[in-house]
Motif scaffolding. Structure first.
Motif, short mmCIF file in Angstrom:
data_model
loop_
_atom_site.label_atom_id
_atom_site.label_comp_id
_atom_site.label_asym_id
_atom_site.label_seq_id
_atom_site.Cartn_x
_atom_site.Cartn_y
_atom_site.Cartn_z
N THR A 8 -1.76 -35.83 -13.60
CA THR A 8 -0.48 -36.35 -14.08
C THR A 8 -0.64 -37.48 -15.09
N SER A 9 -1.85 -37.67 -15.63
CA SER A 9 -2.06 -38.69 -16.66
C SER A 9 -3.35 -38.39 -17.39
N PRO A 10 -3.56 -38.97 -18.59
CA PRO A 10 -4.88 -38.88 -19.22
C PRO A 10 -5.89 -39.71 -18.44
N LEU A 11 -7.15 -39.57 -18.76
CA LEU A 11 -8.18 -40.37 -18.11
C LEU A 11 -8.41 -41.70 -18.83
N HIS A 12 -8.25 -41.70 -20.14
CA HIS A 12 -8.49 -42.92 -20.92
C HIS A 12 -7.19 -43.69 -21.11
N PRO A 13 -7.27 -45.03 -21.14
CA PRO A 13 -8.47 -45.84 -21.03
C PRO A 13 -9.02 -45.84 -19.61
N LEU A 14 -10.34 -45.90 -19.49
CA LEU A 14 -11.00 -45.79 -18.19
C LEU A 14 -10.96 -47.12 -17.45
N VAL A 35 -13.89 -26.27 -19.36
CA VAL A 35 -12.86 -27.04 -18.67
C VAL A 35 -11.60 -27.10 -19.52
N SER A 36 -10.50 -26.55 -18.99
CA SER A 36 -9.19 -26.67 -19.62
C SER A 36 -8.42 -27.74 -18.86
N PHE A 37 -8.11 -28.82 -19.54
CA PHE A 37 -7.45 -29.97 -18.91
C PHE A 37 -5.97 -29.95 -19.27
N VAL A 38 -5.11 -29.95 -18.27
CA VAL A 38 -3.67 -30.03 -18.49
C VAL A 38 -3.17 -31.32 -17.85
N GLY A 39 -2.60 -32.18 -18.68
CA GLY A 39 -2.17 -33.48 -18.17
C GLY A 39 -0.79 -33.86 -18.67
N VAL A 61 -4.29 -29.88 -23.12
CA VAL A 61 -2.89 -29.81 -23.54
C VAL A 61 -2.09 -30.78 -22.67
N TRP A 62 -0.95 -31.24 -23.23
CA TRP A 62 -0.24 -32.34 -22.58
C TRP A 62 1.26 -32.08 -22.50
N ALA A 63 1.82 -32.44 -21.36
CA ALA A 63 3.27 -32.44 -21.18
C ALA A 63 3.74 -33.88 -21.32
N HIS A 64 4.56 -34.16 -22.31
CA HIS A 64 4.99 -35.54 -22.55
C HIS A 64 6.29 -35.83 -21.82
N GLU A 65 6.26 -36.81 -20.93
CA GLU A 65 7.44 -37.26 -20.19
C GLU A 65 7.66 -38.73 -20.55
N PRO A 66 8.49 -39.01 -21.56
CA PRO A 66 8.64 -40.39 -22.06
C PRO A 66 9.04 -41.38 -20.97
N LEU A 101 5.56 -29.94 -17.28
CA LEU A 101 4.22 -29.63 -16.79
C LEU A 101 4.22 -28.26 -16.13
N ARG A 102 5.22 -27.98 -15.34
CA ARG A 102 5.31 -26.68 -14.67
C ARG A 102 5.33 -25.54 -15.69
N GLU A 103 6.13 -25.67 -16.74
CA GLU A 103 6.22 -24.63 -17.76
C GLU A 103 4.90 -24.46 -18.49
#
Length: 412
Positions: A8-14, A35-39, A61-66, A101-103
């Motif tokens: 539910t988030s990127p990894l960076h910043p670590l 590895v396909s990362f969906v965040g 690929v990313w789902a943006h939730e402002p 994210l679900r879509e």
């Protein structure tokens, strides 16, 4: 293998323990698997963090939730918490539930074939397209960094009145959701033996695969020279936008630090970590020899310049990477028992453990007053942390569990 990894988030910043654990595992898995990362991203800082996804994944690929600005976010959090009163989902899960994210996952699972689907932490479970699980023809694995319901149980302790009722309600909801969601996966991987025991015995899950131990990069933390400050220096290290760290630092400053300063007025306390709230930032102007750094480009100089690292956590779950990192930096550690939970450490040999303010202050002063004792403690700690598990070995354990599930599903 082709791995679909969901977070539910990127990894960076670590700067957070869970992100560091995932990053170190994925960078090793990525060397021999696709590895396909969906965040998800919530603000400009997280969007910037996506630019480094190539370090640990083949595709991302990313789902943006402002998310609202920080000031508005506080009101939004309160409004969300109040709106959640009538929901079956715990607020900590509901706030990450995402139709976007679900879509995104639905499209990905329909268009591609994977050998394993991994939900990183419990929170993605509310957005997974569960109806596609059978069609995916691969095992779905939950990688649990914490027992989330245990964290809420500890948050509820000591609360009174309406606050107590709210936390108890969230604790109960989290336990229900955690137990039900975890049981839907083909396998659950924990990060400590204690967490695995809770999943097995208390939640009665039958799909617990085992434990992926905490690793540490010894060379990385040893590569910065050890330095000594002009005054006795105590350091806390951890993300300061995590309530457990804020709670621990506040308790240490209010209850423990006066006892240390009474004996050593010149001692200095440094709080190292991203996004400290105003109440923590204010400590720097309190006249009590406290420094609050905020985000730093590299924690190693602070680690290697400390006389003692403190981990005064009273809430938490899983394992704390900050202890292994301090051990790898060859710096003495004083922690609460909860802070060191799940780690292979021995009180009095590798770390010093204490829960009361008086005992914690006494352990800190013992290290500050007797450098030879602190050095011996740190030497034993370094020897211990060099033995149990590198990140490469932890990645092998993770991989073996996933391969075993895949073979089991195919009848191989």
């Amino acid at each position: 293998m082709r791995i679909l990894w969901i977070k539910t988030s990127p990894l960076h910043p670590l700067t957070r323990g869970g992100d560091l654990r995932t990053f170190n595992l994925l960078r090793h898995l990525h060397q021999r698997h696709e590895v396909s990362f969906v965040g998800m991203t919530a603000d400009a800082g997280q969007v910037m963090g996506t630019q480094q996804a190539g370090e640990f994944s083949t595709h991302a690929v990313w789902a943006h939730e402002p998310k609202a600005s920080l000031q508005l976010a506080r009101w939004k959090f309160l409004a969300g918490a109040l709106a959640n009163v009538g929901s079956a989902l715990p607020y900590a899960v509901a706030r990450f539930k995402s139709a976007r994210l679900r879509e995104l996952l639905s499209v990905k699972l329909k268009a591609e074939r994977f050998d394993v689907v991994v939900a990183d932490f419990l929170f993605p479970a509310a957005s997974l397209p569960w109806e596609l699980k059978g069609e995916s023809r691969c095992p779905w694995v939950l990688f649990q960094h914490n027992v989330e319901s245990m964290i809420w149980r500890r948050r509820a302790e000591g609360k009174k009145g309406a606050v107590a009722r709210y936390y108890q309600s969230q604790r109960d909801r989290m336990l229900r959701f955690e137990r039900e969601a975890s049981s839907r996966f083909d396998g659950v991987l924990a990060v400590s033996e204690e967490d695995a025991r809770i999943f097995n015995e208390e939640m009665r899950l039958t799909n617990v695969l085992g434990v992926v131990p905490t690793g540490v990069d010894l060379d990385y933390f040893q590569s910065v020279p050890r330095t000594r400050a002009a005054v006795p220096t105590v350091v806390f290290m951890g993300s300061m936008d995590w309530y457990a760290n804020v709670d621990g630092v506040k308790w240490f400053v209010q209850e423990v630090w006066p006892l240390v300063q009474r004996e050593m007025p010149q001692a200095k306390f440094i709080v190292v970590g991203r996004k400290p709230p105003a109440e923590i930032e204010a400590l720097a102007t309190s006249g009590r020899n406290i420094e609050v750094t905020g985000t730093v480009p590299d924690v190693r100089p602070f680690l290697r310049g400390a006389d003692v690292i403190v981990v005064p956590l009273r809430i938490g779950g899983g394992t704390r990477l900050k202890i292994y990192e301090a051990m790898a930096a060859e710096v003495p550690v004083v922690s609460t028992w909860i802070g060191a939970e799940g780690l292979s450490v021995e009180d009095g040999r590798h770390v010093l453990l204490a829960d009361s303010a008086e005992d914690t202050a006494a352990q800190v002063l013992k290290v500050l007053r007797t450098p030879a004792f602190g050095a011996e403690l740190a030497r034993h700690a370094l020897e211990e942390v060099a033995r149990p598990c590198s990140w490469a070995a932890a990645a092998d354990i993770f991989e073996t569990a996933c391969v075993g599930l895949k073979r089991q599903g195919s009848g191989a």
